[in-house]
Scaffold this motif. Structure first.
Motif, short mmCIF file in Angstrom:
data_model
loop_
_atom_site.label_atom_id
_atom_site.label_comp_id
_atom_site.label_asym_id
_atom_site.label_seq_id
_atom_site.Cartn_x
_atom_site.Cartn_y
_atom_site.Cartn_z
N LEU A 141 18.50 4.77 7.31
CA LEU A 141 17.17 4.97 7.89
C LEU A 141 16.06 4.90 6.83
N LEU A 142 16.41 5.00 5.57
CA LEU A 142 15.41 4.96 4.51
C LEU A 142 14.61 3.66 4.47
N PRO A 143 15.23 2.48 4.50
CA PRO A 143 14.42 1.25 4.49
C PRO A 143 13.55 1.11 5.73
N ILE A 144 14.05 1.59 6.86
CA ILE A 144 13.25 1.51 8.09
C ILE A 144 12.03 2.42 7.98
N GLY A 145 12.21 3.61 7.40
CA GLY A 145 11.07 4.51 7.19
C GLY A 145 10.05 3.94 6.23
N LEU A 146 10.52 3.33 5.16
CA LEU A 146 9.60 2.70 4.22
C LEU A 146 8.83 1.56 4.87
N LEU A 147 9.50 0.77 5.70
CA LEU A 147 8.83 -0.31 6.41
C LEU A 147 7.76 0.23 7.34
N LEU A 148 8.05 1.30 8.05
CA LEU A 148 7.06 1.88 8.96
C LEU A 148 5.84 2.41 8.20
N VAL A 149 6.08 3.07 7.09
CA VAL A 149 4.95 3.59 6.30
C VAL A 149 4.09 2.45 5.78
N LEU A 150 4.71 1.38 5.29
CA LEU A 150 3.95 0.24 4.79
C LEU A 150 3.17 -0.45 5.91
N LEU A 151 3.77 -0.56 7.09
CA LEU A 151 3.04 -1.17 8.21
C LEU A 151 1.84 -0.32 8.62
N ILE A 152 2.01 0.98 8.64
CA ILE A 152 0.89 1.86 8.99
C ILE A 152 -0.22 1.73 7.96
N LEU A 153 0.13 1.70 6.69
CA LEU A 153 -0.89 1.55 5.65
C LEU A 153 -1.56 0.19 5.68
N ALA A 154 -0.80 -0.84 6.04
CA ALA A 154 -1.37 -2.19 6.06
C ALA A 154 -2.39 -2.35 7.18
N PHE A 155 -2.16 -1.74 8.33
CA PHE A 155 -3.06 -1.93 9.46
C PHE A 155 -4.02 -0.77 9.66
N MET A 156 -4.05 0.17 8.72
CA MET A 156 -4.99 1.28 8.83
C MET A 156 -6.40 0.79 8.50
N PRO A 157 -7.37 1.02 9.39
CA PRO A 157 -8.73 0.54 9.08
C PRO A 157 -9.35 1.39 7.97
N SER A 158 -10.15 0.73 7.17
CA SER A 158 -10.85 1.43 6.10
C SER A 158 -12.26 0.87 6.00
N ASP A 159 -13.18 1.69 5.58
CA ASP A 159 -14.56 1.27 5.40
C ASP A 159 -14.75 0.94 3.92
N ALA A 160 -14.98 -0.32 3.60
CA ALA A 160 -15.07 -0.75 2.21
C ALA A 160 -16.27 -0.14 1.50
N ARG A 161 -17.34 0.15 2.24
CA ARG A 161 -18.51 0.75 1.59
C ARG A 161 -18.20 2.14 1.07
N ASN A 162 -17.44 2.92 1.83
CA ASN A 162 -17.08 4.27 1.37
C ASN A 162 -16.16 4.21 0.16
N ILE A 163 -15.25 3.25 0.14
CA ILE A 163 -14.32 3.12 -0.97
C ILE A 163 -15.07 2.73 -2.24
N ALA A 164 -15.99 1.77 -2.11
CA ALA A 164 -16.72 1.31 -3.28
C ALA A 164 -17.67 2.38 -3.81
N SER A 165 -18.29 3.13 -2.94
CA SER A 165 -19.26 4.12 -3.40
C SER A 165 -18.60 5.31 -4.06
N SER A 166 -17.34 5.59 -3.74
CA SER A 166 -16.69 6.74 -4.36
C SER A 166 -16.35 6.50 -5.83
N TYR A 167 -16.30 5.23 -6.26
CA TYR A 167 -15.98 4.93 -7.64
C TYR A 167 -17.22 4.74 -8.50
N LEU A 168 -18.39 4.79 -7.91
CA LEU A 168 -19.61 4.59 -8.70
C LEU A 168 -20.07 5.84 -9.36
#
Length: 97
Positions: free
Chosen positions: A70-97
């Motif tokens: 079940l370990l590879p299946i769990g890793l695949l699910l976590v990667l899929l969730i992270l890949a399709f998780m929406p993110s706001d690029a403006r918030n990401i960029a402003s946090s590093y300034l």
């Protein structure tokens, strides 16, 4: 008239000088013959041979426990969730300034 001729001469000298530097510059790219050292090539050759020969020589292994499968299946699910998780690029960029 003299100014125009001077500009033409300077422009032609710049072009000729540019061509000269292109011709005389040594090639900085690595040639394919020295991409791998002899030691790394022999290591890759040994690994390839062992991957081809060892499965024929060694006895078959018992199957792993079902929970370990079940370990590879769990890793695949976590990667899929992270890949399709929406993110706001403006918030990401402003946090590093």
């Amino acid at each position: 008239m003299e100014g125009r001729m001077r500009r033409k001469k300077l422009a032609s000298n710049a072009i000729i000088g540019h061509k000269r530097t292109l011709v005389h510059e040594p090639d900085q790219r690595a040639s394919p013959t020295v991409y791998f050292s002899m030691e790394s090539f022999l290591l890759l050759l040994f690994l390839t041979a062992s991957l081809l020969i060892l499965p024929l020589v060694l006895p078959p292994l018992p199957p792993p426990p079902s929970m370990l499968l079940l370990l590879p299946i769990g890793l695949l699910l976590v990667l899929l969730i992270l890949a399709f998780m929406p993110s706001d690029a403006r918030n990401i960029a402003s946090s590093y300034l």
